[in-house]
Design a protein around this motif. Structure first.
Motif, PDB file in Angstrom:
ATOM      1  N   GLN A  24      -5.914   2.514  -1.920  1.00 23.61           N
ATOM      2  CA  GLN A  24      -4.671   2.900  -2.587  1.00 23.61           C
ATOM      3  C   GLN A  24      -4.806   2.935  -4.113  1.00 23.61           C
ATOM      4  OE1 GLN A  24      -1.508  -0.054  -2.125  1.00 23.61           O
ATOM      5  NE2 GLN A  24      -3.075  -1.555  -1.571  1.00 23.61           N
ATOM      6  N   TYR A  25      -5.836   2.285  -4.642  1.00 22.63           N
ATOM      7  CA  TYR A  25      -6.048   2.249  -6.089  1.00 22.63           C
ATOM      8  C   TYR A  25      -7.121   3.234  -6.552  1.00 22.63           C
ATOM      9  CZ  TYR A  25      -3.626  -2.115  -5.222  1.00 22.63           C
ATOM     10  OH  TYR A  25      -2.726  -3.046  -4.798  1.00 22.63           O
ATOM     11  N   GLN A  26      -7.811   3.853  -5.591  1.00 24.44           N
ATOM     12  CA  GLN A  26      -8.913   4.751  -5.931  1.00 24.44           C
ATOM     13  C   GLN A  26      -8.431   5.878  -6.844  1.00 24.44           C
ATOM     14  OE1 GLN A  26     -10.947   6.149  -2.472  1.00 24.44           O
ATOM     15  NE2 GLN A  26     -12.622   7.007  -3.618  1.00 24.44           N
ATOM     16  N   TRP A  27      -9.219   6.168  -7.864  1.00 21.22           N
ATOM     17  CA  TRP A  27      -8.990   7.186  -8.881  1.00 21.22           C
ATOM     18  C   TRP A  27      -7.874   6.821  -9.864  1.00 21.22           C
ATOM     19  CZ3 TRP A  27     -13.295   9.448  -8.863  1.00 21.22           C
ATOM     20  CH2 TRP A  27     -13.930   9.792  -7.673  1.00 21.22           C
ATOM     21  N   GLN A  28      -7.233   5.654  -9.657  1.00 19.14           N
ATOM     22  CA  GLN A  28      -6.196   5.199 -10.581  1.00 19.14           C
ATOM     23  C   GLN A  28      -6.649   3.987 -11.381  1.00 19.14           C
ATOM     24  OE1 GLN A  28      -2.377   4.656  -8.638  1.00 19.14           O
ATOM     25  NE2 GLN A  28      -2.973   6.150  -7.102  1.00 19.14           N
ATOM     26  N   ASN A  29      -7.379   3.099 -10.723  1.00 18.28           N
ATOM     27  CA  ASN A  29      -7.796   1.850 -11.349  1.00 18.28           C
ATOM     28  C   ASN A  29      -9.237   1.511 -11.026  1.00 18.28           C
ATOM     29  OD1 ASN A  29      -4.686   1.241 -10.476  1.00 18.28           O
ATOM     30  ND2 ASN A  29      -5.199   0.353 -12.445  1.00 18.28           N
ATOM     31  N   ARG A  30      -9.879   0.861 -11.982  1.00 20.47           N
ATOM     32  CA  ARG A  30     -11.115   0.139 -11.690  1.00 20.47           C
ATOM     33  C   ARG A  30     -10.637  -1.227 -11.230  1.00 20.47           C
ATOM     34  NH1 ARG A  30     -11.741   3.047 -16.325  1.00 20.47           N
ATOM     35  NH2 ARG A  30     -13.353   4.642 -16.169  1.00 20.47           N
ATOM     36  N   ILE A  31     -11.404  -1.852 -10.375  1.00 18.58           N
ATOM     37  CA  ILE A  31     -10.932  -3.100  -9.777  1.00 18.58           C
ATOM     38  C   ILE A  31     -11.973  -4.193  -9.943  1.00 18.58           C
ATOM     39  CG2 ILE A  31     -10.165  -4.210  -7.642  1.00 18.58           C
ATOM     40  CD1 ILE A  31      -9.415  -1.386  -6.633  1.00 18.58           C
ATOM     41  N   ILE A  32     -11.498  -5.355 -10.342  1.00 16.40           N
ATOM     42  CA  ILE A  32     -12.325  -6.561 -10.313  1.00 16.40           C
ATOM     43  C   ILE A  32     -11.758  -7.424  -9.200  1.00 16.40           C
ATOM     44  CG2 ILE A  32     -13.027  -8.653 -11.526  1.00 16.40           C
ATOM     45  CD1 ILE A  32     -12.685  -7.069 -14.146  1.00 16.40           C
ATOM     46  N   VAL A  33     -12.584  -7.717  -8.217  1.00 19.91           N
ATOM     47  CA  VAL A  33     -12.170  -8.600  -7.130  1.00 19.91           C
ATOM     48  C   VAL A  33     -12.893  -9.924  -7.334  1.00 19.91           C
ATOM     49  CG1 VAL A  33     -12.150  -9.015  -4.639  1.00 19.91           C
ATOM     50  CG2 VAL A  33     -11.836  -6.687  -5.511  1.00 19.91           C
ATOM     51  N   LEU A  34     -12.113 -10.987  -7.361  1.00 20.53           N
ATOM     52  CA  LEU A  34     -12.661 -12.337  -7.471  1.00 20.53           C
ATOM     53  C   LEU A  34     -12.417 -13.021  -6.131  1.00 20.53           C
ATOM     54  CD1 LEU A  34     -11.078 -13.254 -10.913  1.00 20.53           C
ATOM     55  CD2 LEU A  34     -13.322 -12.242 -10.483  1.00 20.53           C
ATOM     56  N   TYR A  35     -13.503 -13.296  -5.426  1.00 23.46           N
ATOM     57  CA  TYR A  35     -13.396 -13.960  -4.129  1.00 23.46           C
ATOM     58  C   TYR A  35     -13.845 -15.409  -4.282  1.00 23.46           C
ATOM     59  CZ  TYR A  35     -14.135 -15.520   0.582  1.00 23.46           C
ATOM     60  OH  TYR A  35     -14.076 -16.251   1.724  1.00 23.46           O
ATOM     61  N   ALA A  36     -13.064 -16.334  -3.755  1.00 19.10           N
ATOM     62  CA  ALA A  36     -13.467 -17.742  -3.784  1.00 19.10           C
ATOM     63  C   ALA A  36     -12.916 -18.456  -2.557  1.00 19.10           C
ATOM     64  CB  ALA A  36     -12.952 -18.422  -5.049  1.00 19.10           C
ATOM     65  N   ASN A  37     -13.722 -19.376  -2.034  1.00 15.26           N
ATOM     66  CA  ASN A  37     -13.216 -20.225  -0.967  1.00 15.26           C
ATOM     67  C   ASN A  37     -12.653 -21.499  -1.600  1.00 15.26           C
ATOM     68  OD1 ASN A  37     -15.355 -21.932  -1.537  1.00 15.26           O
ATOM     69  ND2 ASN A  37     -16.534 -21.389   0.276  1.00 15.26           N
ATOM     70  N   GLU A  38     -12.264 -22.447  -0.794  1.00 12.98           N
ATOM     71  CA  GLU A  38     -11.621 -23.666  -1.305  1.00 12.98           C
ATOM     72  C   GLU A  38     -12.522 -24.490  -2.219  1.00 12.98           C
ATOM     73  OE1 GLU A  38     -11.920 -23.098   2.065  1.00 12.98           O
ATOM     74  OE2 GLU A  38      -9.892 -22.422   2.528  1.00 12.98           O
TER      75      GLU A  38
END
Length: 143
Positions: A24-38
């Motif tokens: 849904q964000y493609q071509w509109q935003n660059r995305i930084i995804v931060l994944y973390a567990n507990e």
């Protein structure tokens, strides 16, 4: 029969909406995804602090910052959102043992950086600024 059709439509809609978490964000935003567990929330906090120290730089590069955890995610920047159930972990092929990981996705949705340690903003911005689409954005802005 009508109830069965409605049930099939609802199931299909639920499957497609989850499969499109990032599309849904493609071509509109660059995305930084931060994944973390507990166990790695400290790394997540440190990475978020680095990123949010430079909000103008994030906005200029059309960056959306997403925090992901297990089967849910929420947008952290530019606005804080509610947690949303998702298949993001599967979309990014995050393995079960992963404790912390940073992803940078380009406007095209492709993974441009994947790293299991804190990423300095200079590295992120330099990588983005070297991308052809970003160079074109800067040229258009300068004209």
């Amino acid at each position: 029969m009508r109830n069965l059709t409605l049930l099939i439509i609802l199931i299909f809609y639920g499957m497609t909406s989850k499969a499109q978490d990032l599309q849904q964000y493609q071509w509109q935003n660059r995305i930084i995804v931060l994944y973390a567990n507990e166990t790695e929330l400290d790394l997540l906090t440190m990475q978020l602090e680095l990123l949010t120290e430079e909000p103008n730089e994030l906005l200029e590069r059309k960056l959306l910052v997403i925090q992901a955890h297990k089967d849910r995610y929420k947008i952290i920047f530019p606005e804080n959102s509610e947690w949303v159930s998702s298949t993001l972990k599967d979309e990014l092929n995050i393995i079960k043992k992963t404790e912390f990981e940073v992803f940078l996705l380009g406007l095209d949705g492709g993974i441009k950086l994947r790293q299991q340690e804190i990423v300095q903003t200079e590295k992120l911005f330099s990588l983005i600024d070297g991308m052809p689409m970003r160079k074109a954005e800067v040229r258009r802005k300068d004209q």
